[in-house]
Design a protein around this motif. Structure first.
Motif, PDB file in Angstrom:
ATOM      1  N   ILE A   1     -16.098   9.102  -8.506  1.00 48.35           N
ATOM      2  CA  ILE A   1     -14.881   9.831  -8.884  1.00 48.35           C
ATOM      3  C   ILE A   1     -15.217  11.298  -9.169  1.00 48.35           C
ATOM      4  O   ILE A   1     -14.505  12.211  -8.739  1.00 48.35           O
ATOM      5  N   ARG A   2     -16.326  11.513  -9.872  1.00 48.39           N
ATOM      6  CA  ARG A   2     -16.739  12.891 -10.201  1.00 48.39           C
ATOM      7  C   ARG A   2     -16.953  13.704  -8.917  1.00 48.39           C
ATOM      8  O   ARG A   2     -16.461  14.826  -8.781  1.00 48.39           O
ATOM      9  N   ARG A   3     -17.645  13.082  -7.965  1.00 49.80           N
ATOM     10  CA  ARG A   3     -17.909  13.799  -6.704  1.00 49.80           C
ATOM     11  C   ARG A   3     -16.605  14.055  -5.945  1.00 49.80           C
ATOM     12  O   ARG A   3     -16.420  15.121  -5.344  1.00 49.80           O
ATOM     13  N   ALA A   4     -15.677  13.066  -5.973  1.00 54.24           N
ATOM     14  CA  ALA A   4     -14.400  13.247  -5.269  1.00 54.24           C
ATOM     15  C   ALA A   4     -13.609  14.395  -5.892  1.00 54.24           C
ATOM     16  O   ALA A   4     -13.050  15.246  -5.184  1.00 54.24           O
ATOM     17  N   VAL A   5     -13.580  14.442  -7.243  1.00 51.47           N
ATOM     18  CA  VAL A   5     -12.836  15.501  -7.926  1.00 51.47           C
ATOM     19  C   VAL A   5     -13.467  16.867  -7.620  1.00 51.47           C
ATOM     20  O   VAL A   5     -12.764  17.854  -7.344  1.00 51.47           O
ATOM     21  N   LEU A   6     -14.800  16.889  -7.641  1.00 54.12           N
ATOM     22  CA  LEU A   6     -15.510  18.130  -7.332  1.00 54.12           C
ATOM     23  C   LEU A   6     -15.139  18.622  -5.925  1.00 54.12           C
ATOM     24  O   LEU A   6     -14.825  19.800  -5.718  1.00 54.12           O
ATOM     25  N   CYS A   7     -15.142  17.716  -4.942  1.00 51.79           N
ATOM     26  CA  CYS A   7     -14.753  18.078  -3.571  1.00 51.79           C
ATOM     27  C   CYS A   7     -13.331  18.622  -3.544  1.00 51.79           C
ATOM     28  O   CYS A   7     -13.054  19.647  -2.922  1.00 51.79           O
ATOM     29  N   LEU A   8     -12.414  17.915  -4.233  1.00 55.53           N
ATOM     30  CA  LEU A   8     -11.006  18.325  -4.206  1.00 55.53           C
ATOM     31  C   LEU A   8     -10.831  19.696  -4.852  1.00 55.53           C
ATOM     32  O   LEU A   8     -10.129  20.562  -4.320  1.00 55.53           O
ATOM     33  N   GLU A   9     -11.469  19.891  -5.990  1.00 55.37           N
ATOM     34  CA  GLU A   9     -11.324  21.159  -6.704  1.00 55.37           C
ATOM     35  C   GLU A   9     -11.927  22.313  -5.909  1.00 55.37           C
ATOM     36  O   GLU A   9     -11.427  23.432  -5.936  1.00 55.37           O
ATOM     37  N   GLU A  10     -13.009  22.035  -5.196  1.00 50.34           N
ATOM     38  CA  GLU A  10     -13.678  23.106  -4.445  1.00 50.34           C
ATOM     39  C   GLU A  10     -13.165  23.197  -3.008  1.00 50.34           C
ATOM     40  O   GLU A  10     -13.638  24.018  -2.231  1.00 50.34           O
ATOM     41  N   GLY A  11     -12.227  22.297  -2.653  1.00 53.00           N
ATOM     42  CA  GLY A  11     -11.657  22.331  -1.306  1.00 53.00           C
ATOM     43  C   GLY A  11     -12.626  21.878  -0.223  1.00 53.00           C
ATOM     44  O   GLY A  11     -12.461  22.239   0.943  1.00 53.00           O
ATOM     45  N   ARG A  12     -13.618  21.099  -0.592  1.00 54.95           N
ATOM     46  CA  ARG A  12     -14.550  20.582   0.421  1.00 54.95           C
ATOM     47  C   ARG A  12     -14.023  19.252   0.943  1.00 54.95           C
ATOM     48  O   ARG A  12     -13.776  18.328   0.175  1.00 54.95           O
ATOM     49  N   LEU A  13     -13.826  19.139   2.243  1.00 57.77           N
ATOM     50  CA  LEU A  13     -13.219  17.948   2.812  1.00 57.77           C
ATOM     51  C   LEU A  13     -14.232  17.248   3.696  1.00 57.77           C
ATOM     52  O   LEU A  13     -14.134  17.272   4.915  1.00 57.77           O
ATOM     53  N   GLY A  14     -15.225  16.653   3.115  1.00 58.64           N
ATOM     54  CA  GLY A  14     -16.240  15.996   3.925  1.00 58.64           C
ATOM     55  C   GLY A  14     -16.597  14.648   3.353  1.00 58.64           C
ATOM     56  O   GLY A  14     -15.882  14.077   2.540  1.00 58.64           O
ATOM     57  N   VAL A  15     -17.749  14.156   3.796  1.00 62.27           N
ATOM     58  CA  VAL A  15     -18.218  12.853   3.365  1.00 62.27           C
ATOM     59  C   VAL A  15     -19.402  13.046   2.430  1.00 62.27           C
ATOM     60  O   VAL A  15     -20.298  13.844   2.712  1.00 62.27           O
ATOM     61  N   GLU A  16     -19.382  12.337   1.310  1.00 62.43           N
ATOM     62  CA  GLU A  16     -20.521  12.383   0.402  1.00 62.43           C
ATOM     63  C   GLU A  16     -21.001  10.966   0.135  1.00 62.43           C
ATOM     64  O   GLU A  16     -20.199  10.027   0.137  1.00 62.43           O
ATOM     65  N   ASN A  17     -22.284  10.851  -0.117  1.00 65.08           N
ATOM     66  CA  ASN A  17     -22.842   9.542  -0.435  1.00 65.08           C
ATOM     67  C   ASN A  17     -23.250   9.517  -1.912  1.00 65.08           C
ATOM     68  O   ASN A  17     -24.265  10.076  -2.293  1.00 65.08           O
ATOM     69  N   ALA A  18     -22.405   8.854  -2.728  1.00 63.52           N
ATOM     70  CA  ALA A  18     -22.701   8.765  -4.157  1.00 63.52           C
ATOM     71  C   ALA A  18     -23.394   7.446  -4.489  1.00 63.52           C
ATOM     72  O   ALA A  18     -23.477   7.055  -5.647  1.00 63.52           O
ATOM     73  N   TYR A  19     -23.885   6.768  -3.482  1.00 62.47           N
ATOM     74  CA  TYR A  19     -24.495   5.453  -3.684  1.00 62.47           C
ATOM     75  C   TYR A  19     -25.784   5.360  -2.870  1.00 62.47           C
ATOM     76  O   TYR A  19     -26.023   4.370  -2.177  1.00 62.47           O
ATOM     77  N   PRO A  20     -26.623   6.420  -2.976  1.00 65.06           N
ATOM     78  CA  PRO A  20     -27.778   6.466  -2.072  1.00 65.06           C
ATOM     79  C   PRO A  20     -28.808   5.375  -2.355  1.00 65.06           C
ATOM     80  O   PRO A  20     -29.624   5.078  -1.490  1.00 65.06           O
ATOM     81  N   ARG A  21     -28.742   4.746  -3.535  1.00 68.95           N
ATOM     82  CA  ARG A  21     -29.761   3.729  -3.776  1.00 68.95           C
ATOM     83  C   ARG A  21     -29.538   2.497  -2.907  1.00 68.95           C
ATOM     84  O   ARG A  21     -30.440   1.682  -2.732  1.00 68.95           O
ATOM     85  N   ALA A  22     -28.313   2.349  -2.361  1.00 75.40           N
ATOM     86  CA  ALA A  22     -28.045   1.197  -1.493  1.00 75.40           C
ATOM     87  C   ALA A  22     -27.693   1.604  -0.070  1.00 75.40           C
ATOM     88  O   ALA A  22     -27.823   0.803   0.849  1.00 75.40           O
ATOM     89  N   VAL A  23     -27.226   2.837   0.107  1.00 69.25           N
ATOM     90  CA  VAL A  23     -26.661   3.214   1.402  1.00 69.25           C
ATOM     91  C   VAL A  23     -27.518   4.267   2.103  1.00 69.25           C
ATOM     92  O   VAL A  23     -27.713   5.367   1.575  1.00 69.25           O
ATOM     93  N   ALA A  24     -28.011   3.919   3.284  1.00 68.25           N
ATOM     94  CA  ALA A  24     -28.633   4.909   4.158  1.00 68.25           C
ATOM     95  C   ALA A  24     -27.585   5.332   5.180  1.00 68.25           C
ATOM     96  O   ALA A  24     -26.726   4.528   5.543  1.00 68.25           O
TER      97      ALA A  24
END
Lengths: 355, 363
Positions: B229-252
């Protein structure tokens, strides 16, 4: 027409009929009320429970106890019949002993009925009866009456047992939902979910290595200690089928008070918690067979907790919450991270989540 | 269990909640796609701890909830055949079809068994060679590898009595269907971490670019969810419209290539009906030609009666709930005609369903 001569019996004999008296398995005839039934009763049940002082009659004749009597009955159905920590036999004794204990009664006598499935190994039945006898000895109750019936193979899960129990309630003790008041403290006598997970582990052949055993145990002795410490104890309940969630919801419903529980304080064995995480089960809904929930006045909570922890059946006892004036009839949990949620009454069959 | 504690840590969640509160300068609607995330949000009481600026919308990622009634009717018809044993994951059993649930069919004599893994169903087919063993292969990309493995195994062992009734659904087409809906009011997505651990993150950049939304791959524990949620809000506030991986311990980024290869060998893409959302093109998997011998839908075709019953309208508005247009508690049926004991739609059945989650949590 001339009648044929009756055959001579000389030199002819019927094949020896198989009465089944040496059968290693229960036959339909064992429920027929004849010799086989008597043999089963003697070789399995009387051997385990002993012959009543009064001999075998249609009913046990008992000395009345002073004061009030408690009387209860419970049917036991479990698959598999044997599991880590016990068998249906111990469950059938401890379950009824605990139902008596939860109304503060000292258990005295039990009656046990067995509905046995044709084909059950007599050795298994003996093991179950021995387990019952040992549990009864430990609980200080006598099994004074019983019955057996046999049903056809495929019509039962090995054996179903119904036990009824009589106990006597000491003077001056009265446990009732009406006595519960806002500000009272909720305690539990130990870890939750052990019995249900022990059964599930063997029944579903889950194949995970974990040391989980049923907590089946008689609680009347622990109850006596609690009551000795706190005569003002409000209510005792054993969170069996439906687990802690059902037990607490029933208390909230019957007392018309709210319960507030601190999630972190509820004791759960690591292996049980891990098993529930893997299977997508809610540990609060999983059965216990040797735990109790006690509601006591706040002024006695510390003393009761100490008494529980000093008892072998309450080593991991904990204060888990309080009775509140808010949200009557509802159980609210304060989660470890400071959130809140209502604990629902479980719906029905426990079904694991898909992912 | 050793590591679970750190992702449920009270201090860390408090810090993340405070940070989200400071970051959000205006209201944002964020959809968690997966039912497991919905369950976790409510189970831990996170939804009530979030700042008022953040509204969580519960998405269509509960496999039980989106499996269509017609599929269940078909499954029940198969289960009632005397020669079959129907195996299913547990929480499908209470879901109402158009007439009844599998639990009700079981009480009428159907041989329905709960399994924990599709491989258990394969073992059952081996043990019961005279019976037809049918496994209900439902789920998202997460259940697909094990389901594919089961079919491969049965095929390899020559188990002609093993088949699957398949309703496999895919997350990216569902996200796209929601984004394409003009009524949608989702500002950002939390993509399901376990789906991405299988399939990777490759499908998301194009979606994020085409529909101008941030998509954050997110896990399931409180700390994971709040970080998403923090990363999503950060993207929205900064106007960044991309993909982020906030679960790198499980997702490659590339996911699990072995699982993907197994899936693609056994399944092929198909159009798929979603309960509450309707047909979505290329949003599901069906058995590939090499494995159609194990397709229960072909072995036991649905009768006209099954299909007709399922086509009848239902008062349930789970479609609006799944698209984030209606909060469960705002539904006129919620908690009245529709409860977990008397569910009118699947979202009230599964513990991951948004309606059941709301009901159970007393929202």
């Amino acid at each position: 027409m001339k009648h044929p001569q009756p055959a001579s019996s000389a030199g002819y004999s019927c094949p020896t009929p198989d009465h089944g008296s040496r059968s290693p398995r229960v036959l339909m005839g064992h429920g027929g009320g004849g010799l086989l039934t008597q043999e089963l009763i003697r070789s399995v049940f009387l051997k385990a429970f002993g012959l009543p002082d009064e001999g075998l009659a249609d009913a046990a004749v008992l000395e009345p106890a002073a004061g009030r009597l408690a009387f209860t009955t419970d049917a036991f159905v479990v698959r598999p019949l044997f599991f880590p920590g016990g068998s249906i036999g111990e469950l059938a004794v401890n379950g009824t002993v605990n139902d008596l204990a939860m109304v503060a009664a000292m258990p005295r006598y039990l009656a046990a009925s067995f509905v046995i499935e044709e084909g059950l190994a007599i050795s298994d039945l003996s093991r179950i009866a021995q387990g019952m006898a040992a549990a009864a000895r430990e609980a200080g109750v006598r099994i004074v009456a019983g019955d057996t019936k046999v049903v056809e193979r495929g019509h039962g899960d090995g054996v179903y047992i119904t036990t009824s129990g009589i106990g006597h309630v000491p003077a001056g003790i009265s446990l009732s939902p009406d006595r519960v008041a806002a500000g009272d403290i909720v305690l539990i006598s130990g870890t939750i979910g052990d019995h249900g997970m022990a059964i599930m582990k063997v029944r579903e052949d889950l194949g995970f290595e974990a040391d989980i055993t049923s907590d089946t145990a008689a609680l009347h002795d622990l109850v006596a200690e609690i009551l000795r410490c706190c005569k003002a104890t409000r209510l005792l309940r054993d969170p069996t089928r439906g687990g802690l969630a059902t037990c607490l919801n029933e208390i909230a419903d019957q007392t018309r008070h709210g319960l507030e529980i601190d999630e972190q304080t509820v004791p759960i064995a690591t292996a049980v918690a891990a098993g529930c995480e893997v299977l997508g089960l809610d540990v609060w809904q999983i059965a216990n067979e040797g735990k109790l929930v006690a509601i006591v006045p706040a002024s006695h909570a510390e003393d009761v907790l100490r008494v529980m922890r000093d008892h072998p059946r309450g080593r991991q006892a904990a204060v888990i919450g309080r009775v509140v004036g808010d949200h009557p009839g509802r159980v609210v949990v304060r989660t470890a991270i400071g959130g809140r949620r209502v604990v629902p009454m479980p719906v029905g069959e426990l079904l694991p989540r898909i992912c | 269990m050793k590591h679970l504690g750190e992702y449920r840590d009270a201090d860390t969640t408090r810090r993340l909640l405070a940070e989200i509160g400071q970051l959000a300068t205006r209201p944002w609607s964020i959809m968690e796609v997966c039912g497991g995330q919905t369950h976790s949000l409510i189970h831990h009481g996170l939804d009530q701890l979030l700042p008022p600026t953040i509204e969580m919308i519960h998405g269509p990622g509960c496999p039980v909830c989106v499996t269509p009634a017609a599929f269940l009717d078909h499954a029940i018809a198969i289960a009632l055949r005397p020669e079959t044993i129907l195996c299913s994951f547990g929480d499908m059993l209470r879901v109402p079809g158009s007439q009844e649930s599998l639990l009700a069919a079981k009480a009428r004599g159907a041989d329905v068994r709960v399994v924990y893994s599709p491989l258990d169903a394969v073992r059952l087919a081996e043990a019961e060679p005279t019976r037809e063993v049918v496994f209900l292969a439902i789920g998202f990309e997460t259940t697909a590898p094990a389901n594919a493995m089961a079919v491969k195994l049965a095929h390899h062992r020559g188990l002609a009595n093993f088949s699957m009734l398949v309703s496999q659904v895919l997350v990216p087409p569902a996200i796209e269907a929601i984004l394409r809906d003009p009524a949608t009011r989702v500002d950002a997505f939390l993509a399901a971490g376990h789906v991405a651990s299988v399939m990777g993150t490759g499908d998301y950049p194009e979606l994020a670019a085409r529909y101008h939304v941030p998509i954050v791959v997110t896990g399931f524990e409180p700390v994971d969810l709040l970080e998403g949620i923090r990363r999503a809000v950060l993207c929205l506030e900064e106007g960044r419209l991309g993909v982020e991986n906030a679960y790198p311990r499980a997702v490659a980024d590339e996911g699990n290539p072995v699982a993907q290869a197994t899936i693609h060998e056994v399944f092929e893409l198909c159009d798929q009906e979603w309960r509450g959302l309707g047909w979505i093109p290329q949003s599901g998997w069906q058995l590939a030609p090499a494995y159609v011998d194990h397709d229960a839908a072909l072995r036991f075709p649905a009768s006209m009666a099954d299909t007709r019953a399922a086509a009848e309208p239902s008062p349930c508005r789970s479609g609006d709930v799944l698209r984030g247009l209606l909060k469960p508690s705002d539904c006129p049926l919620f908690g009245k005609e529709c409860t977990p004991q008397t569910p009118l739609g699947a979202t009230m059945v599964s513990s991951e369903g948004a309606c059941a989650a709301y009901f159970h949590a007393g929202r």
